[in-house]
Design a protein around this motif. Structure first.
Motif, PDB file in Angstrom:
ATOM      1  N   GLY A 165     -36.945 -18.990 -33.665  1.00 36.82           N
ATOM      2  CA  GLY A 165     -38.107 -19.853 -33.850  1.00 36.82           C
ATOM      3  C   GLY A 165     -38.131 -20.558 -35.189  1.00 36.82           C
ATOM      4  N   TYR A 166     -37.003 -20.573 -35.904  1.00 35.50           N
ATOM      5  CA  TYR A 166     -36.925 -21.324 -37.166  1.00 35.50           C
ATOM      6  C   TYR A 166     -36.450 -22.752 -36.891  1.00 35.50           C
ATOM      7  CZ  TYR A 166     -38.061 -17.471 -40.162  1.00 35.50           C
ATOM      8  OH  TYR A 166     -38.757 -16.467 -40.791  1.00 35.50           O
ATOM      9  N   ILE A 167     -36.980 -23.674 -37.706  1.00 36.66           N
ATOM     10  CA  ILE A 167     -36.646 -25.083 -37.523  1.00 36.66           C
ATOM     11  C   ILE A 167     -35.272 -25.369 -38.129  1.00 36.66           C
ATOM     12  CG2 ILE A 167     -37.350 -27.452 -38.027  1.00 36.66           C
ATOM     13  CD1 ILE A 167     -40.252 -26.445 -38.247  1.00 36.66           C
ATOM     14  N   LEU A 168     -34.449 -26.136 -37.388  1.00 35.44           N
ATOM     15  CA  LEU A 168     -33.118 -26.563 -37.858  1.00 35.44           C
ATOM     16  C   LEU A 168     -33.093 -28.074 -38.024  1.00 35.44           C
ATOM     17  CD1 LEU A 168     -30.871 -24.383 -35.489  1.00 35.44           C
ATOM     18  CD2 LEU A 168     -31.443 -23.954 -37.886  1.00 35.44           C
TER      19      LEU A 168
ATOM     20  N   LEU B 191     -36.222 -25.772 -43.627  1.00 34.92           N
ATOM     21  CA  LEU B 191     -36.191 -25.399 -45.049  1.00 34.92           C
ATOM     22  C   LEU B 191     -36.379 -23.909 -45.219  1.00 34.92           C
ATOM     23  CD1 LEU B 191     -39.409 -25.005 -45.537  1.00 34.92           C
ATOM     24  CD2 LEU B 191     -39.376 -27.436 -46.046  1.00 34.92           C
ATOM     25  N   GLY B 192     -36.282 -23.169 -44.111  1.00 36.15           N
ATOM     26  CA  GLY B 192     -36.456 -21.722 -44.176  1.00 36.15           C
ATOM     27  C   GLY B 192     -37.914 -21.342 -43.958  1.00 36.15           C
ATOM     28  N   ASP B 193     -38.302 -20.202 -44.504  1.00 36.76           N
ATOM     29  CA  ASP B 193     -39.683 -19.731 -44.343  1.00 36.76           C
ATOM     30  C   ASP B 193     -40.530 -20.291 -45.482  1.00 36.76           C
ATOM     31  OD1 ASP B 193     -42.074 -18.061 -44.642  1.00 36.76           O
ATOM     32  OD2 ASP B 193     -41.162 -16.838 -43.075  1.00 36.76           O
ATOM     33  N   ALA B 194     -41.400 -21.224 -45.139  1.00 43.86           N
ATOM     34  CA  ALA B 194     -42.156 -21.951 -46.170  1.00 43.86           C
ATOM     35  C   ALA B 194     -43.054 -21.007 -46.971  1.00 43.86           C
ATOM     36  CB  ALA B 194     -42.985 -23.052 -45.522  1.00 43.86           C
ATOM     37  N   GLY B 195     -43.731 -20.082 -46.294  1.00 46.04           N
ATOM     38  CA  GLY B 195     -44.624 -19.151 -46.990  1.00 46.04           C
ATOM     39  C   GLY B 195     -43.847 -18.288 -47.980  1.00 46.04           C
TER      40      GLY B 195
HETATM   41  N1  URA Z   1     -42.217 -21.124 -40.095  1.00 46.23           N
HETATM   42  C1  URA Z   1     -41.513 -21.396 -41.223  1.00 46.23           C
HETATM   43  O1  URA Z   1     -41.983 -21.142 -42.340  1.00 46.23           O
HETATM   44  N2  URA Z   1     -40.291 -21.964 -41.085  1.00 46.23           N
HETATM   45  C2  URA Z   1     -39.759 -22.251 -39.874  1.00 46.23           C
HETATM   46  O2  URA Z   1     -38.640 -22.797 -39.822  1.00 46.23           O
HETATM   47  C3  URA Z   1     -40.504 -21.947 -38.721  1.00 46.23           C
HETATM   48  C4  URA Z   1     -41.736 -21.390 -38.871  1.00 46.23           C
END
Ligand code: URA
Ligand code: PRP
Length: 213
Positions: free
Chosen positions: A196-199, A202-206
């Motif tokens: 479920g990560y976007i390609l 930029l990774g996990d934004a939080g």
């Molecule tokens: N949430 C994120 O922070 N990054 C993703 O790529 C997907 C969900």
């Protein structure tokens, strides 16, 4: 790049594109990442607010009285989705200092990818306000759709959604669930991976904003 989503605006200003490229870089520090999210949010706010309603007002300049235009209606309300949306608040507030700020707490369950909500607080009279929902990432769209549904349940009817990176799956989910909500993004990325990560994303934004990994 042209896309097929009637609910989507991709903000392609060169400053936004440049800053987003630096944001994606895995070598970008936490401090720089935070600064860039803030700056991109401010630049996007300019685009997102370009059709806000105006009303005539009388102004006395040092020389004469004139009729000019000012923003009309109740104070605009920005609503970050916790946590990562918090990183976008100050940038938007810099452009719209009188905006009210609500908060929606949601996290995505790592296994099911379903949003779990834990907090909701917005200003009174939601039916009379324009809302701007903020979250850097629109992945499956589960969080954005659930946050929008919570706002609508409380009486909100005018909602825009602003993110930095969107996956096609998330934009489609918003179109299916909330066709009235326009989505603004700095980039429409290629796809989601199996987690479920976007390609390319930029990774996990939080985690990158708050240094939690
Ligand atoms: N949430 C994120 O922070 N990054 C993703 O790529 C997907 C969900
Ligand atoms: C991230 C992101 C969005 C959500 C996007 O938050 O900030 O809220 O995932 O994914 P979705 O479109 O598939 O719902 P996360 O759940 O990691 O919570 P956090 O901001 O507290 O880290």
């Amino acid at each position: 790049m042209p896309h097929q989503f009637p609910n989507l605006t991709v903000v392609t200003h060169p400053l936004v594109r440049h800053k987003l490229s630096v944001l994606r870089d895995k070598e970008t520090s936490k401090k720089k990442f935070k600064e860039l999210v803030d700056e991109i949010a401010m630049l996007m706010a300019y685009e997102v607010t370009k059709d806000l309603p105006l009303a005539p007002v009388e102004i006395e300049t040092p020389l004469e009285t004139t009729t000019e235009m000012k923003l009309s209606g109740k104070k605009l309300t920005i609503v970050p989705i916790l946590r990562a949306g918090l990183g976008m608040v100050d940038g938007v507030i810099r452009l719209i200092p009188s905006a009210r700020v609500g908060h929606i707490g949601l996290f995505r369950d790592h296994d099911t990818l379903q949003p779990v909500d834990y907090y909701f607080k917005i200003p009174p009279e939601p039916e009379a306000r324009d809302f701007i929902l903020l979250d850097p990432m629109l992945a499956t769209g589960g969080s954005a759709s659930a946050a929008t549904a919570s706002l609508k349940r409380s009486g909100a009817s005018r909602v825009r959604f602003v993110c930095l990176v969107a996956a096609p799956e998330g934009v489609q989910r918003m179109l299916d669930d909330h066709p009235d909500v326009h989505v603004y993004t700095a980039s429409l990325d290629r796809e989601l991976n199996e987690l479920g990560y976007i390609l390319p994303g930029l990774g996990d934004a939080g985690d990158r904003l708050f240094g939690t990994k």
